[in-house]
Design a protein around this motif. Structure first.
Motif, PDB file in Angstrom:
ATOM      1  N   THR A 289       0.820  -1.216   0.000  1.00  0.00           N
ATOM      2  CA  THR A 289       0.000   0.000   0.000  1.00  0.00           C
ATOM      3  C   THR A 289       0.853   1.265   0.000  1.00  0.00           C
ATOM      4  O   THR A 289       0.316   2.372  -0.027  1.00  0.00           O
ATOM      5  CB  THR A 289      -0.948   0.018   1.207  1.00  0.00           C
ATOM      6  OG1 THR A 289      -0.205  -0.213   2.407  1.00  0.00           O
ATOM      7  CG2 THR A 289      -2.018  -1.049   1.070  1.00  0.00           C
TER       8      THR A 289
ATOM      9  N   ALA B 176       0.316   4.320  -2.536  1.00  0.00           N
ATOM     10  CA  ALA B 176      -0.358   5.605  -2.325  1.00  0.00           C
ATOM     11  C   ALA B 176       0.660   6.714  -2.094  1.00  0.00           C
ATOM     12  O   ALA B 176       0.574   7.800  -2.681  1.00  0.00           O
ATOM     13  CB  ALA B 176      -1.320   5.507  -1.142  1.00  0.00           C
TER      14      ALA B 176
ATOM     15  N   TRP C 273      -7.127  -7.389  -5.852  1.00  0.00           N
ATOM     16  CA  TRP C 273      -7.882  -6.188  -6.170  1.00  0.00           C
ATOM     17  C   TRP C 273      -9.252  -6.600  -6.713  1.00  0.00           C
ATOM     18  O   TRP C 273      -9.346  -7.266  -7.729  1.00  0.00           O
ATOM     19  CB  TRP C 273      -7.124  -5.339  -7.185  1.00  0.00           C
ATOM     20  CG  TRP C 273      -7.843  -4.081  -7.572  1.00  0.00           C
ATOM     21  CD1 TRP C 273      -8.540  -3.846  -8.714  1.00  0.00           C
ATOM     22  CD2 TRP C 273      -7.923  -2.886  -6.799  1.00  0.00           C
ATOM     23  NE1 TRP C 273      -9.062  -2.569  -8.705  1.00  0.00           N
ATOM     24  CE2 TRP C 273      -8.698  -1.952  -7.549  1.00  0.00           C
ATOM     25  CE3 TRP C 273      -7.421  -2.502  -5.559  1.00  0.00           C
ATOM     26  CZ2 TRP C 273      -8.974  -0.668  -7.081  1.00  0.00           C
ATOM     27  CZ3 TRP C 273      -7.696  -1.222  -5.102  1.00  0.00           C
ATOM     28  CH2 TRP C 273      -8.467  -0.325  -5.855  1.00  0.00           C
TER      29      TRP C 273
ATOM     30  N   TYR D 167     -11.972  -4.200  -6.779  1.00  0.00           N
ATOM     31  CA  TYR D 167     -12.715  -2.961  -7.030  1.00  0.00           C
ATOM     32  C   TYR D 167     -13.727  -2.641  -5.925  1.00  0.00           C
ATOM     33  O   TYR D 167     -14.749  -2.014  -6.164  1.00  0.00           O
ATOM     34  CB  TYR D 167     -13.422  -3.022  -8.394  1.00  0.00           C
ATOM     35  CG  TYR D 167     -12.465  -3.161  -9.541  1.00  0.00           C
ATOM     36  CD1 TYR D 167     -11.866  -2.043 -10.122  1.00  0.00           C
ATOM     37  CD2 TYR D 167     -12.146  -4.424 -10.048  1.00  0.00           C
ATOM     38  CE1 TYR D 167     -10.967  -2.177 -11.177  1.00  0.00           C
ATOM     39  CE2 TYR D 167     -11.249  -4.571 -11.104  1.00  0.00           C
ATOM     40  CZ  TYR D 167     -10.665  -3.437 -11.664  1.00  0.00           C
ATOM     41  OH  TYR D 167      -9.780  -3.574 -12.706  1.00  0.00           O
ATOM     42  N   GLY D 168     -13.451  -3.080  -4.725  1.00  0.00           N
ATOM     43  CA  GLY D 168     -14.303  -2.745  -3.591  1.00  0.00           C
ATOM     44  C   GLY D 168     -15.517  -3.625  -3.406  1.00  0.00           C
ATOM     45  O   GLY D 168     -16.373  -3.332  -2.564  1.00  0.00           O
TER      46      GLY D 168
ATOM     47  N   LEU E 144      -6.776   9.957   0.477  1.00  0.00           N
ATOM     48  CA  LEU E 144      -7.730   9.407  -0.483  1.00  0.00           C
ATOM     49  C   LEU E 144      -7.166   8.167  -1.169  1.00  0.00           C
ATOM     50  O   LEU E 144      -7.863   7.151  -1.316  1.00  0.00           O
ATOM     51  CB  LEU E 144      -8.094  10.470  -1.517  1.00  0.00           C
ATOM     52  CG  LEU E 144      -9.007  10.018  -2.668  1.00  0.00           C
ATOM     53  CD1 LEU E 144     -10.349   9.531  -2.127  1.00  0.00           C
ATOM     54  CD2 LEU E 144      -9.193  11.147  -3.673  1.00  0.00           C
ATOM     55  N   ALA E 145      -5.922   8.235  -1.597  1.00  0.00           N
ATOM     56  CA  ALA E 145      -5.304   7.092  -2.276  1.00  0.00           C
ATOM     57  C   ALA E 145      -5.200   5.885  -1.343  1.00  0.00           C
ATOM     58  O   ALA E 145      -5.417   4.741  -1.760  1.00  0.00           O
ATOM     59  CB  ALA E 145      -3.917   7.485  -2.794  1.00  0.00           C
TER      60      ALA E 145
ATOM     61  N   VAL F 298      -8.629   4.302  -1.138  1.00  0.00           N
ATOM     62  CA  VAL F 298      -8.941   3.546  -2.351  1.00  0.00           C
ATOM     63  C   VAL F 298      -8.266   2.180  -2.321  1.00  0.00           C
ATOM     64  O   VAL F 298      -8.886   1.154  -2.630  1.00  0.00           O
ATOM     65  CB  VAL F 298      -8.520   4.340  -3.604  1.00  0.00           C
ATOM     66  CG1 VAL F 298      -8.617   3.469  -4.849  1.00  0.00           C
ATOM     67  CG2 VAL F 298      -9.390   5.582  -3.763  1.00  0.00           C
TER      68      VAL F 298
ATOM     69  N   GLY G 108     -10.621  -0.929  -1.898  1.00  0.00           N
ATOM     70  CA  GLY G 108     -10.728  -1.567  -3.204  1.00  0.00           C
ATOM     71  C   GLY G 108     -10.134  -2.950  -3.269  1.00  0.00           C
ATOM     72  O   GLY G 108     -10.307  -3.654  -4.263  1.00  0.00           O
TER      73      GLY G 108
END
Length: 411
Positions: free
Chosen positions: A221, A224, A286, A288-289, A343-344, A347, A351
């Protein structure tokens, strides 16, 4: 250190480093004091829980393929991913491709854990009478202090001295804060992120790029932070500020992440194999949430038997609270690198396919949203501030410590 701080220190005839340490001491001191309160509360809860059910098995330890329980708060601080980190710190990455260790676990699984944290602990673990657990705890402590210092610098740069202190204090009682003191990589990554963002704010481009590059060796992570540092350096280069240094930052920032993924993929025989282990062994990919949104709706609507579990409800509330703080951060017009970094991080956390109980831990390094409560705390009276932080420190022994660890779910 800002120009004003340097000038004042020079006028007093005080070395810059001494002035910097002196200014940061209150933030570091308050941070340590609040964490000690939380750890003591967690210790009390651990002793009580063990007395109620000494044989309770709580979580599967993937590093040994055994189920484990908690007999003390230390067991919690060295659980889940911490088991892997302490093992790597003591034994290294291990044998050749396809081989298994004494517990029957393939050595290749260790390559899924980014190496910087256990690398730093490994030399200590080789010393006489120093166990891998103790070595990891020392690195976590040093990293947490460095992180508190970095948070203070950012808070002071954006606002003032008091806000800097309160930012470090707010991080001390944030959800999942116990991972700051356990054998986890959160404190190390947060320290690298805080100092890298401070370096960007003060236009120390080579330092920012180097720290972002190191962060890529600590956890995936870090993408980000790498993205934010790279974008800020690109903007500086376009505006012709900093000479060659922004270009160096752009090259340094992604080096660690790309380098380690490339190394691990080479060891495993291909990048597909690397991501295959992440997905099929550790359940991380991943999506996409999709998994996050499903759990959020289940908790909100009560659609499953697990929806009402405290750990699920807590982490959904953490996610909602983070969104509110993030919106307020953007509204307060702080330097864009701080809000975009948060924010990143959100995500990447929301996500990816991961258990909802990991949400607080994954968002913990996104400390920049805590500027909002830090400013509010700085504006309150000292008496009210002490009462509020003291209460949160006590409560965090449960909501930021024991509950996530004892939940029996991923952390």
């Amino acid at each position: 250190m800002t120009i004003t701080d340097v000038t004042t220190a020079e006028v007093r005839g005080e070395p810059r480093w001494r002035a910097a340490v002196r200014d940061a001491i209150p933030a570091i001191g308050i941070y340590i004091f609040l964490r000690l309160i939380s750890l003591e509360v967690m210790s009390v809860l651990a002793r009580y829980s063990y007395a109620q059910d000494p044989t309770k098995q709580v979580y599967p330890d993937g590093s040994t393929n055994q189920w484990r329980g908690y007999t003390s708060s230390l067991d919690a601080l060295v659980s889940w991913d911490a088991r892997w980190y302490t093992m790597i710190a003591g034994q290294g990455i291990g044998g050749p491709l396809g081989a298994v260790d004494a517990s029957g676990v393939p050595y290749e699984h260790r390559l899924m854990f980014f190496p910087l944290y256990p690398w730093l602990a490994r030399p200590l673990a080789q010393l006489p009478f120093v166990s891998p657990v103790a070595a990891c705890m020392v690195i976590s402590l040093i990293s947490a202090i460095a992180a508190a210092w970095g948070l203070y610098l950012i808070g002071r740069h954006v606002h003032d001295h008091r806000v800097g202190i309160m930012l470090a204090a707010a991080w001390a009682v944030a959800p999942a804060a116990m991972t700051q003191n356990g054998a986890f990589s959160e404190s190390l990554f947060t320290a690298l992120a805080a100092w890298a963002l401070w370096a960007v704010l003060t236009e120390r481009w080579v330092l920012a790029g180097a720290l972002a590059g190191l962060s890529g060796l600590s956890r995936p992570t870090a993408a980000a932070l790498i993205g934010v540092v790279g974008l800020a350096a690109l903007i500086a280069a376009i505006r012709r500020r900093g000479g060659w240094r922004p270009y160096a930052a752009m090259l340094l920032a992604p080096a660690g992440l790309l380098g380690y993924v490339g190394y691990a993929s080479h060891r495993l025989g291909g990048v597909d194999r690397y991501f295959d282990i992440h997905e099929n062994t550790f359940g991380a990919w991943w999506d996409y949430g999709t998994s996050t949104s499903k759990v959020v709706w289940d908790v909100m609507l009560g659609n499953s038997e697990d929806a009402g579990k405290p750990i699920r409800v807590l982490n959904v509330l953490i996610l909602f609270g983070f969104l509110i703080l993030l919106a307020m951060l953007f509204a307060n017009r702080v330097p864009w690198v701080l809000s975009v970094y948060a924010l990143a991080t959100l995500v990447l956390a929301a996500g990816s396919h991961a258990h909802i109980s990991m949400m607080g831990r994954h968002l913990l390094p996104a400390f920049t949203v805590l500027l909002v409560p830090a400013v509010a705390l700085a504006r309150t009276s000292t008496r009210n501030m002490v009462m509020l932080l003291g209460s949160l420190a006590v409560l965090s022994g449960w909501y930021a410590g024991w509950l996530p660890f004892i939940s029996g779910q991923a952390i």
